[in-house]
Design an enzyme around this catalytic site. Structure first.
Site, PDB file in Angstrom:
ATOM      1  CD  GLU A  53      -2.803   1.643   0.320  1.00  0.00           C
ATOM      2  OE1 GLU A  53      -2.893   2.730  -0.162  1.00  0.00           O
ATOM      3  OE2 GLU A  53      -3.235   0.450   0.028  1.00  0.00           O
ATOM      4  CB  THR A  58      -5.779  -0.381  -3.471  1.00  0.00           C
ATOM      5  OG1 THR A  58      -5.070   0.737  -2.773  1.00  0.00           O
ATOM      6  CG2 THR A  58      -5.317  -1.697  -2.840  1.00  0.00           C
TER       7      THR A  58
END
Length: 629
Positions: A246, A288
């Protein structure tokens, strides 16, 4: 005419004055995009909006008139500010389809708050003032007949906005360019109209005009490049563990602050792995989730609401789907709830056998940080799961702890930062990346201890940028990092081969789209595959294109970088020679532009028409799926 002007002089004056703050807010937004505004057209569209609002003040009942005008002005201001926030994060304006995702805002509210600037009150200061003006205007005028003057002014306002939306824009224009030309409301009106048209006609037109044989040939040519890899087939049957990190940019790799390494474990991993430092993101509106989609499907994430939301039920030839056919057990791990960003449906239809998530009966919610289960906990739990997996296995892990806004409890802050960095957005980001790095180091140590490491291909890459463009000045002042577009898009990619102990650095241009082909080359898979990327280990000219996050059809390559124009005209773009770093003849970028244009069209055709499973005329291509636990 003079009589009419005199009779409605106060209404005309109200429209002229009301258009001023709306013009000011629009110009403030345009300034954030870095473009030059069309002052006259923006003021005209503001007049159109002002006329619509003012027409509501002619409703007979004062309270309803004031409430209606105030509500419309507030809602329009909310739309404009939503565009501002969306632009800061996604480099685009918000779409009507995104209303379906409003329920997820609570999960990312801290990330949204982190986007707010101290100057944002300027987008709202006019709202209460407008309400006061509406009150005094309605009170002074008294009850009015709504029908004739009200409808006339309403029609005039709508005509102005509709006229701008129909004449000022083209579908090739970027979101920012449309705003700079005609303002927020006409831009949204145009997008809604274009969406309706596209859904009604564009799919069929694509199917009728696009050559399926040409698309097949494109995939076959990319497949041939795989065989040029010196590692083709050398790791057949090995496990694959893939970690999507991330918010991991490349610039923290090797960086030291106050004598402390930000990424000591990633640095050690690079020293015994294949490292691709010039790899770039290719995300869309799913951020994401789109990074996951690109890495596992080697296609552009077409759609203004993200691939997982736009095309969750399509038939795919993704990496897990392919590995199912080769006897792999396949699983995916994400420490949030299964509904978050529609992952439960999307993962199933991409072929994952098992989905481990927060609330899964075999996963403990023993440590929650930010959006979900902490990286350290999830890595540790997956090591235990691997011991139970049938071999070979493929597990894809999406890390979470280093998600924006990068605020960690003090016990998780492993860096001792200088006072100038402490508590800043940059300092918080470095702490988050250091936490991820520490968690990854423990994960690798456990894999070695359990004798899994040397039998596995291990992949780590970043999903998208961490800092935002608004952090550019702070990064330059505090770290000396030039956070331009290319640095912002630059994400690390590390692939460790089983038994590898020496580093290999491949400096060619690469992308998330190349991860899937690189892995199938390592496994020696020579099937007909739907992959627009190519293996990073073969020696050939490389190019990375963008459908989102910057102007569409822009690209980076080994030789040239091309920044497409906001108008969508090739000749108005900028071509940079990477040997000199200077602007050069734009025609030198023509071949790269044509290639990216073609690939984005292919992705659009396949996704919008759910055509991936039929592209090679073999009917259904999906292997029997394991039931989800």
């Amino acid at each position: 005419m003079l009589t009419i002007l005199k009779k409605y002089s106060s209404m005309i004056l109200l429209c002229l004055l009301l258009a001023l703050p709306w013009t000011g807010k629009t110009l403030l937004f345009v300034k954030e995009t870095g473009l030059s505004p069309s002052y006259a057209l923006i003021y005209l569209s503001s007049l159109g909006f002002a006329a619509i609002v003012a027409s509501l003040l002619l409703i007979k009942r004062k309270f309803i008139a004031i409430a209606s005008a105030s509500m419309l002005y507030t809602l329009a201001s909310l739309l404009l500010y939503a565009d501002v926030m969306y632009q800061r994060y996604y480099n685009a304006i918000i779409r009507i389809e995104l209303l379906a995702q409003a329920g997820q805002l609570k999960d990312i509210r801290s990330s949204i708050i982190s986007l707010i600037s101290g100057w944002d009150f300027l987008y709202w200061i006019d709202v209460p003032l407008a309400a006061v003006v509406f009150f005094f205007f309605a009170k002074r005028k008294g009850p009015a007949q709504w029908k004739k003057p009200g409808l006339a002014i309403l029609s005039l306002g709508l005509s102005i906005l509709l006229g701008i939306s129909l004449t000022a824009f083209k579908f090739t224009y970027s979101d920012q360019y449309k705003i700079s030309l005609g303002g927020v409301i006409p831009a949204h009106m145009y997008d809604i109209g274009w969406n309706v048209y596209k859904k009604a006609y564009f799919k069929q037109a694509l199917l009728q005009t696009k050559s399926i044989e040409e698309i097949r040939d494109t995939f076959k040519s990319r497949q041939e490049i795989q065989k040029g890899s010196p590692y083709f087939g050398k790791f057949k049957g090995k496990n694959i563990i893939m970690v999507q990190a991330e918010s991991l940019n490349t610039f923290p790799i090797g960086l030291q602050v106050g004598g402390q390494e930000i990424t000591p474990n990633l640095n050690r991993l690079i020293n015994e792995s294949h490292y691709y430092p010039n790899t770039y993101l290719q995300i869309g509106r799913g951020n994401t989730s789109d990074a996951e989609f690109v890495a596992n499907n080697s296609l552009y994430p077409i759609g203004y609401i993200g691939a997982y939301k736009g095309y969750p039920n399509n038939q795919y030839l993704s990496l897990p789907d392919l590995l199912n056919q080769y006897g792999y057990s396949t699983s995916v791990t994400h420490g949030n709830t299964p509904e978050f960003w529609n992952r439960q449906t999307a993962y199933k239809n991409q072929g994952y056998g098992d989905f481990y998530y927060r609330g899964h009966p075999e996963i403990k919610d023993d440590e929650i940080i930010g959006l979900g289960i902490s990286d350290k906990s999830i890595f540790h739990q997956m090591t235990a799961m691997y011991k139970q997996e049938s071999k070979p296995f493929f597990n894809f892990i999406v890390s979470l702890t280093s998600h924006r806004p990068f605020i960690l409890d003090e016990k998780y802050q492993y860096l001792t930062l200088p006072s100038g960095l402490e508590g800043t957005a940059t300092g918080n980001y470095l702490q988050s990346i250091r936490y991820f790095d520490d968690a990854l180091g423990e994960f690798i140590a456990e894999l070695k201890e359990e004798n899994i490491w040397d039998d596995s291909i291990f992949v780590v890459y970043g999903d998208h940028y961490g800092p935002l463009p608004t952090d550019e000045e702070e990064l330059r002042n505090l770290l000396g990092v030039n956070f331009d577009l290319k640095t912002r898009f630059n994400i690390p990619l590390i692939i460790h081969h089983p038994g590898q102990t020496e580093p290999v650095v491949n400096g060619g241009t690469g992308s998330q789209m190349d991860i899937y082909p690189t892995l199938t080359a390592l496994l020696g898979i020579d099937d007909q595959l739907v992959q627009l990327g190519t293996t990073l280990d073969a020696n050939h000219k490389r190019i990375t294109g963008f459908a989102f996050e910057t102007t569409r059809y822009s690209f980076f390559s080994d030789e040239y970088d091309y920044m497409a124009s906001h108008e969508g005209v090739f000749e108005k773009g900028i071509c940079i020679d990477n040997r000199t770093g200077k602007k050069t003849d734009v025609q030198l970028c023509r071949a790269g532009y044509d290639s990216i244009y073609k690939d984005i069209r292919i992705s659009t055709l396949l996704l919008e028409n759910d055509y991936i499973g039929r592209i090679f005329d073999n009917g259904t291509v999906k292997a029997a799926e394991k039931p989800h636990k």
